[in-house]
Design a protein around this motif. Structure first.
Motif, PDB file in Angstrom:
ATOM      1  N   ALA A  54      39.371  27.963 -14.994  1.00 11.12           N
ATOM      2  CA  ALA A  54      39.051  28.232 -16.402  1.00 11.12           C
ATOM      3  C   ALA A  54      39.552  29.600 -16.870  1.00 11.12           C
ATOM      4  O   ALA A  54      40.228  29.702 -17.895  1.00 11.12           O
ATOM      5  CB  ALA A  54      37.552  28.094 -16.635  1.00 11.12           C
ATOM      6  N   ALA A  55      39.257  30.637 -16.082  1.00 14.62           N
ATOM      7  CA  ALA A  55      39.630  31.991 -16.506  1.00 14.62           C
ATOM      8  C   ALA A  55      41.154  32.167 -16.504  1.00 14.62           C
ATOM      9  O   ALA A  55      41.714  32.791 -17.406  1.00 14.62           O
ATOM     10  CB  ALA A  55      38.978  33.025 -15.595  1.00 14.62           C
ATOM     11  N   GLU A  56      41.779  31.555 -15.488  1.00 11.14           N
ATOM     12  CA  GLU A  56      43.238  31.647 -15.372  1.00 11.14           C
ATOM     13  C   GLU A  56      43.914  30.923 -16.549  1.00 11.14           C
ATOM     14  O   GLU A  56      44.876  31.420 -17.143  1.00 11.14           O
ATOM     15  CB  GLU A  56      43.638  30.982 -14.055  1.00 11.14           C
ATOM     16  CG  GLU A  56      45.023  31.303 -13.553  1.00 11.14           C
ATOM     17  CD  GLU A  56      45.319  30.514 -12.284  1.00 11.14           C
ATOM     18  OE1 GLU A  56      46.470  30.113 -12.110  1.00 11.14           O
ATOM     19  OE2 GLU A  56      44.363  30.278 -11.484  1.00 11.14           O
ATOM     20  N   ASP A  66      37.753  20.181 -23.680  1.00  9.44           N
ATOM     21  CA  ASP A  66      37.174  20.829 -22.498  1.00  9.44           C
ATOM     22  C   ASP A  66      38.086  20.679 -21.283  1.00  9.44           C
ATOM     23  O   ASP A  66      38.456  19.561 -20.936  1.00  9.44           O
ATOM     24  CB  ASP A  66      35.821  20.191 -22.150  1.00  9.44           C
ATOM     25  CG  ASP A  66      34.749  20.553 -23.158  1.00  9.44           C
ATOM     26  OD1 ASP A  66      35.087  21.224 -24.164  1.00  9.44           O
ATOM     27  OD2 ASP A  66      33.585  20.151 -22.943  1.00  9.44           O
ATOM     28  N   PHE A  67      38.402  21.784 -20.666  1.00 11.63           N
ATOM     29  CA  PHE A  67      39.166  21.755 -19.409  1.00 11.63           C
ATOM     30  C   PHE A  67      38.190  22.029 -18.287  1.00 11.63           C
ATOM     31  O   PHE A  67      37.672  23.132 -18.170  1.00 11.63           O
ATOM     32  CB  PHE A  67      40.272  22.815 -19.417  1.00 11.63           C
ATOM     33  CG  PHE A  67      41.362  22.536 -20.414  1.00 11.63           C
ATOM     34  CD1 PHE A  67      41.223  22.922 -21.742  1.00 11.63           C
ATOM     35  CD2 PHE A  67      42.532  21.895 -20.034  1.00 11.63           C
ATOM     36  CE1 PHE A  67      42.218  22.674 -22.673  1.00 11.63           C
ATOM     37  CE2 PHE A  67      43.540  21.638 -20.948  1.00 11.63           C
ATOM     38  CZ  PHE A  67      43.383  22.025 -22.267  1.00 11.63           C
ATOM     39  N   TYR A  85      37.333  29.732 -25.358  1.00 11.60           N
ATOM     40  CA  TYR A  85      36.194  30.419 -24.737  1.00 11.60           C
ATOM     41  C   TYR A  85      35.731  29.640 -23.516  1.00 11.60           C
ATOM     42  O   TYR A  85      36.077  28.469 -23.342  1.00 11.60           O
ATOM     43  CB  TYR A  85      35.059  30.622 -25.736  1.00 11.60           C
ATOM     44  CG  TYR A  85      34.400  29.348 -26.241  1.00 11.60           C
ATOM     45  CD1 TYR A  85      34.970  28.607 -27.273  1.00 11.60           C
ATOM     46  CD2 TYR A  85      33.206  28.899 -25.684  1.00 11.60           C
ATOM     47  CE1 TYR A  85      34.367  27.451 -27.744  1.00 11.60           C
ATOM     48  CE2 TYR A  85      32.595  27.741 -26.144  1.00 11.60           C
ATOM     49  CZ  TYR A  85      33.176  27.020 -27.171  1.00 11.60           C
ATOM     50  OH  TYR A  85      32.584  25.881 -27.632  1.00 11.60           O
ATOM     51  N   ILE A  86      34.983  30.340 -22.647  1.00  9.09           N
ATOM     52  CA  ILE A  86      34.500  29.681 -21.440  1.00  9.09           C
ATOM     53  C   ILE A  86      32.991  29.495 -21.558  1.00  9.09           C
ATOM     54  O   ILE A  86      32.271  30.423 -21.929  1.00  9.09           O
ATOM     55  CB  ILE A  86      34.864  30.517 -20.186  1.00  9.09           C
ATOM     56  CG1 ILE A  86      36.393  30.490 -20.008  1.00  9.09           C
ATOM     57  CG2 ILE A  86      34.173  29.969 -18.931  1.00  9.09           C
ATOM     58  CD1 ILE A  86      36.927  31.446 -18.972  1.00  9.09           C
ATOM     59  N   LYS A 123      37.063  25.983 -23.118  1.00 11.39           N
ATOM     60  CA  LYS A 123      36.888  25.130 -24.304  1.00 11.39           C
ATOM     61  C   LYS A 123      37.710  25.627 -25.499  1.00 11.39           C
ATOM     62  O   LYS A 123      37.839  26.835 -25.708  1.00 11.39           O
ATOM     63  CB  LYS A 123      35.394  25.094 -24.696  1.00 11.39           C
ATOM     64  CG  LYS A 123      34.529  24.325 -23.710  1.00 11.39           C
ATOM     65  CD  LYS A 123      33.049  24.591 -23.930  1.00 11.39           C
ATOM     66  CE  LYS A 123      32.443  23.735 -25.012  1.00 11.39           C
ATOM     67  NZ  LYS A 123      32.133  22.347 -24.558  1.00 11.39           N
ATOM     68  N   LEU A 124      38.221  24.666 -26.244  1.00 11.37           N
ATOM     69  CA  LEU A 124      38.923  24.976 -27.487  1.00 11.37           C
ATOM     70  C   LEU A 124      38.237  24.221 -28.616  1.00 11.37           C
ATOM     71  O   LEU A 124      38.188  22.986 -28.598  1.00 11.37           O
ATOM     72  CB  LEU A 124      40.396  24.550 -27.393  1.00 11.37           C
ATOM     73  CG  LEU A 124      41.265  25.346 -26.420  1.00 11.37           C
ATOM     74  CD1 LEU A 124      42.597  24.643 -26.186  1.00 11.37           C
ATOM     75  CD2 LEU A 124      41.496  26.759 -26.958  1.00 11.37           C
TER      76      LEU A 124
END
Ligand SMILES: *Cc1c(COP(=O)(O)O)cnc(C)c1O
Length: 435
Positions: free
Chosen positions: A386-388, A380-381, A403-404, A410-411
């Motif tokens: 997030a979108a960038e 999780d970042f 995905y967000i 998140k990966l």
């Protein structure tokens, strides 16, 4: 990101692209400055590079991701494919007699064995298999009976009623959206009825006041009325999904044939975990008739697919199914994923944006088991970027797709192969801000 100079695009494609950019600029009222022109051309080239089919890292958690090429192939299948592809093969040559031979005999026999059927054959995809079956078995009598609860659309514009129409068969709907009984089928059977088609409800589930008819009861009815029963399974899981990942049971081709269906059709690149193909298994006489159908020639598979499937089927028969990536992904435990997450985070030590270990739910996807999610582990970042970050990782080498959710990027590690961890670390390093 790849530098312009080492860009792997053919010069002619580059020149054509730059010409298009320049003529678009000429059409503008005011000509931008030199650097803007260079920048625009550069990003057009970069965008073109991203449209090439290339390996990507799937961090979405969707195991059969239609947009990301469905099932990854096993290393074993890939090796057979590479060997067969790069030279000649005995595709239609009998090595014992030295004469012309039949195509894919070994694969067809082993597929039949795996599906507990008398025979099996392979075409381009499941849609083609269905079309072939419908065309062939509705030549004299045209009517095909289907439950209203199974007139489904599966992604990419695949609609059961359209396939029926394209095949020349006539659709006879029975029952209601939520309930169809054996009596509904029985009452609909008439002199024009050729077959009953049962379609696995792939990408949605129904709850509440619902009821459908099992294969066994339909098989009994079809036998008594001397019509055929064909079941479109879609996903083609071979290993019991409830044992693999503690999710709902997905019917296997062997169960369907043991329950009495005449033929079962399913995809080769969904839960089966092989290459894109439509597999037909069941009664020997019917499979043989399908192979004599002129239309069969138009939908038959090439040697690469046959080679890849041959090895995939052998892995299942040898009980080495863990070598099939989709099976391995389903079976991986949360503990194993957490250990990998810790290693990846350690390797990212010192970056400004280090992810934390989160949780997620992996999906089978690809129109299989919509109701079942497998608990999973994510990186999780927590970032307002997030979108960038998502966009930057998509442009990485290799591209990474996540995905967000809840504002986090998140990966999901379940759909990332452990062999990809090093590359993932490199891609994250390149995309996140450096201290
Ligand atoms: C996915 C699916 C298909 C289509 O399979 P393709 O291999 O993509 O042609 C057909 N029927 C069902 C039930 C499916 O789930």
């Amino acid at each position: 990101m790849q530098a312009l100079g080492e860009c792997d695009l053919p010069r002619r494609a580059l020149v054509a692209l730059v010409r298009r950019e320049v003529s678009a600029l000429r059409a503008e009222k005011e000509l931008p400055d030199f650097f803007t022109i260079v920048d625009r051309s550069r990003s057009a080239i970069e965008d073109l590079r991203l449209t090439k089919i290339q390996r990507v890292i799937n961090g979405t958690g969707t195991i059969i991701h239609t947009n990301l090429g469905r099932a990854p192939l096993s290393q074993n299948a890939f090796e057979t494919l590479a060997a067969v592809a790069s030279g000649y093969s005995n595709l239609e040559f009998d090595l014992t007699t030295g004469e012309r031979g039949a195509r894919a005999t070994y694969l067809e026999q082993n597929l039949a064995l795996l599906c507990s059927g008398d025979a099996a054959t392979i075409v381009n995809n499941c849609a083609a298999a269905l079309l072939l079956v419908l065309r062939h078995f509705t030549k004299t009598k045209r009517e095909v009976i289907i439950s209203r609860g199974e007139l489904i659309q599966i992604g990419g514009g695949f609609r059961i009623p359209d396939i029926l129409e394209a095949s020349g068969a006539t659709l006879r709907e029975v029952g209601t959206t939520n309930r169809t009984t054996v009596d509904d089928y029985a009452q609909a059977i008439g002199p024009e009825t050729a077959m009953i088609l049962k379609v696995h409800r792939s990408n949605f589930s129904m709850r509440g006041f619902v009821g459908s008819t099992d294969t066994e009861s339909l098989a009994r009815l079809a036998r008594a009325k001397r019509i055929r029963l064909v079941e479109d399974l879609g996903s083609g899981a071979i290993i019991a999904t409830e044992k693999l990942a503690g999710i709902a049971h997905e019917p296997t081709p062997a169960e369907i044939l043991k329950s009495g269906a005449d033929l079962v059709v399913f995809s080769g690149d969904k839960l089966f975990g092989g290459a894109q193909a439509g597999i037909v298994a069941g009664k020997a006489r019917l499979v043989a008739a399908l192979k004599r159908e002129p239309f069969f020639r138009a939908v038959r598979c090439d040697k690469l697919i046959l080679a890849a499937l041959q090895t995939t089927v052998d892995l299942y028969l040898a009980r080495r199914e863990d070598a099939v990536p989709v099976v391995a992904m389903m079976r991986t435990t949360v503990g194993e994923l957490q250990a990998r997450a810790r290693n990846i985070i350690d390797a990212l030590h010192g970056l400004l944006e280090v992810p934390s270990i989160g949780s997620g739910k992996s999906q089978l996807g690809g129109g299989t088991l919509p109701g079942s999610a497998i608990p999973s582990v994510t990186l999780d970042f927590e970032s307002e970027r997030a979108a960038e970050l998502a966009a930057q990782l998509r442009r990485g080498v290799p591209p990474v797709i996540g995905y967000i959710a809840g504002g986090k990027y998140k990966l999901d590690l379940r759909t990332i192969s452990p062999a990809e961890d090093e590359q993932l670390i490199g891609a994250i390093r390149a995309a996140t801000r450096q201290p």
